[in-house]
Design an enzyme around this catalytic site. Structure first.
Site, PDB file in Angstrom:
ATOM      1  N   GLY A 190       0.827  -1.203   0.000  1.00  0.00           N
ATOM      2  CA  GLY A 190       0.000   0.000   0.000  1.00  0.00           C
ATOM      3  C   GLY A 190       0.859   1.249   0.000  1.00  0.00           C
ATOM      4  N   THR A 236       1.785   3.431  -2.190  1.00  0.00           N
ATOM      5  CA  THR A 236       1.442   4.653  -2.931  1.00  0.00           C
ATOM      6  C   THR A 236       0.243   5.372  -2.332  1.00  0.00           C
ATOM      7  OG1 THR A 236       0.070   3.422  -4.499  1.00  0.00           O
ATOM      8  CG2 THR A 236       2.398   3.750  -5.090  1.00  0.00           C
ATOM      9  N   GLY A 237      -0.251   4.886  -1.208  1.00  0.00           N
ATOM     10  CA  GLY A 237      -1.422   5.494  -0.586  1.00  0.00           C
ATOM     11  C   GLY A 237      -1.080   6.665   0.315  1.00  0.00           C
ATOM     12  N   TYR A 238      -2.107   7.196   0.943  1.00  0.00           N
ATOM     13  CA  TYR A 238      -1.998   8.412   1.773  1.00  0.00           C
ATOM     14  C   TYR A 238      -0.970   8.254   2.884  1.00  0.00           C
ATOM     15  CZ  TYR A 238      -3.580  12.338   4.690  1.00  0.00           C
ATOM     16  OH  TYR A 238      -3.639  13.484   5.444  1.00  0.00           O
ATOM     17  N   GLY A 276       0.859   5.219   3.150  1.00  0.00           N
ATOM     18  CA  GLY A 276       1.898   4.330   2.643  1.00  0.00           C
ATOM     19  C   GLY A 276       3.136   5.048   2.158  1.00  0.00           C
ATOM     20  N   LYS A 289       1.074   7.179  -9.847  1.00  0.00           N
ATOM     21  CA  LYS A 289       1.594   6.152  -8.948  1.00  0.00           C
ATOM     22  C   LYS A 289       2.869   5.521  -9.496  1.00  0.00           C
ATOM     23  CE  LYS A 289      -2.696   5.154  -6.504  1.00  0.00           C
ATOM     24  NZ  LYS A 289      -3.661   4.130  -6.071  1.00  0.00           N
ATOM     25  N   LYS A 331     -10.967  -5.338  11.271  1.00  0.00           N
ATOM     26  CA  LYS A 331      -9.624  -5.271  11.851  1.00  0.00           C
ATOM     27  C   LYS A 331      -9.449  -6.323  12.949  1.00  0.00           C
ATOM     28  CE  LYS A 331      -8.510  -0.450  10.760  1.00  0.00           C
ATOM     29  NZ  LYS A 331      -8.203   0.901  11.269  1.00  0.00           N
ATOM     30  N   ARG A 345      -6.685  -9.318  13.266  1.00  0.00           N
ATOM     31  CA  ARG A 345      -5.885  -9.501  14.485  1.00  0.00           C
ATOM     32  C   ARG A 345      -5.958 -10.944  14.980  1.00  0.00           C
ATOM     33  NH1 ARG A 345      -6.463  -4.436  18.721  1.00  0.00           N
ATOM     34  NH2 ARG A 345      -5.667  -2.759  17.360  1.00  0.00           N
ATOM     35  N   HIS A 347     -17.756   7.540  13.080  1.00  0.00           N
ATOM     36  CA  HIS A 347     -16.450   7.582  13.736  1.00  0.00           C
ATOM     37  C   HIS A 347     -16.262   8.890  14.498  1.00  0.00           C
ATOM     38  CE1 HIS A 347     -14.457   4.266  11.056  1.00  0.00           C
ATOM     39  NE2 HIS A 347     -15.441   3.828  11.803  1.00  0.00           N
TER      40      HIS A 347
END
Length: 310
Positions: free
Chosen positions: A12, A14-16, A18, A46, A136, A140, A268
């Protein structure tokens, strides 16, 4: 100890977040590997980002979650894996990564895609935002069942997303006229600069104190209520903002007719600013506080961050 740095694979990249992980990994001297999907070749931005990483010393590996052989091949070349995949649907794709790690058996540490609120503390979260935490937790439990060494990084709130707009939904520049305040604006939030998130994360990958732990990023000066953040901004601009106070009922009612993505964001924000789900201390034996481990790290304070917008 021969002083050699662990080899880090970033998924990941190339992400925010990453791209920041790559920068931090290289800065700390880790041999840095990047897994990129074959279809990325059609995205000029990218591709140029990947080439930029390569020019800084990163090693590019082609592969994807849909190609188990490529995952196994990549994992055999590294010691630590940092996953920064985005999107709730993509989170469960990491189960394929866990299966590949079980096959390879040599991974010294896995940091799955977390970097928000602690999923194990969010069993009470309301829908639709609860699905992120549910997924998530699935990851885990799969990691733990497979006995894969791990670190979960609970980074709390990205400053560029939350702090930049004074926690206003879909607004990433601080207003100079008015601001919506959630409840009384008195619930503590933890606002963390994204580059700091990445550096904290990369400092943990070979730190024995974070092995099989949850690392909570809690820069002391950045544990602030929404009202305290607004007051910092008002001091910087020399002007008081008009404040519009929203009750819990008004906030939840505003979800009607919004897209599912925005509804997740709304819930959230509800968990943080109405329910106060970031008002806790890191607890042992499984939780460790970034300030206890790295007290000398010079993080970006909330005030320093907001000064960028003057």
């Amino acid at each position: 100890m021969d002083g050699k740095k662990d080899r880090v694979l970033i998924i990941g990249a190339t992400g925010y977040l990453g791209k920041r992980m790559v920068k931090a990994s290289i800065a700390l001297g880790h041999p840095t590997f990047i897994l990129y999907r074959p279809e990325i070749v059609s995205d000029v931005g990218k591709v140029q980002m990947l080439i930029g990483f390569k020019m800084q010393g990163a090693i590019l590996l082609q592969g994807s979650f849909d190609d188990q052989e490529s995952l196994v091949s990549a994992l055999k070349q590294v010691d630590v894996v940092v996953s920064v995949v985005a999107g709730n649907n993509t989170l469960l794709e990491q189960l394929k990564l866990v299966e590949a790690m079980k096959q390879v058996t040599t991974i010294k540490r896995f940091l799955p895609s977390e970097f928000g609120m602690d999923a194990d503390r969010m069993g009470h979260a309301i829908p639709p935002g609860d699905m992120v935490f549910i997924n998530k937790r699935i990851i885990r439990r799969a990691i733990e069942k497979a006995n894969i060494p791990y670190t979960y990084v609970s980074a709390n709130c990205c400053a560029g997303i939350f702090l930049s707009g004074l926690a206003q939904l879909e607004n990433f520049m601080p207003r100079t006229d008015h601001v919506k305040i959630y409840g009384n604006g008195d619930k503590k939030c933890v606002w963390v600069d994204e580059d700091d998130m990445a550096m904290y994360t990369m400092m943990t990958v070979d730190d024995p104190r974070t092995l099989n732990k949850i690392l909570y990023l809690r820069p002391p000066s950045n544990i602030l209520t929404q009202m305290e953040v607004v007051q910092i901004w008002e001091k910087l601009i020399g002007k008081e903002l008009k404040k519009i106070f929203l009750t819990q009922e008004e906030w939840l009612a505003s979800m009607d007719d919004l897209t599912p993505y925005i509804q997740v964001a709304l819930t959230h924000l509800y968990q943080i600013f109405y329910n106060g789900d970031l008002e806790f201390e890191a607890e042992g034996p499984h939780g460790v506080d970034s300030n206890d481990l790295y007290p000398d790290f010079k993080y970006v304070t909330a005030e320093e961050f907001l000064k960028r917008y003057l």
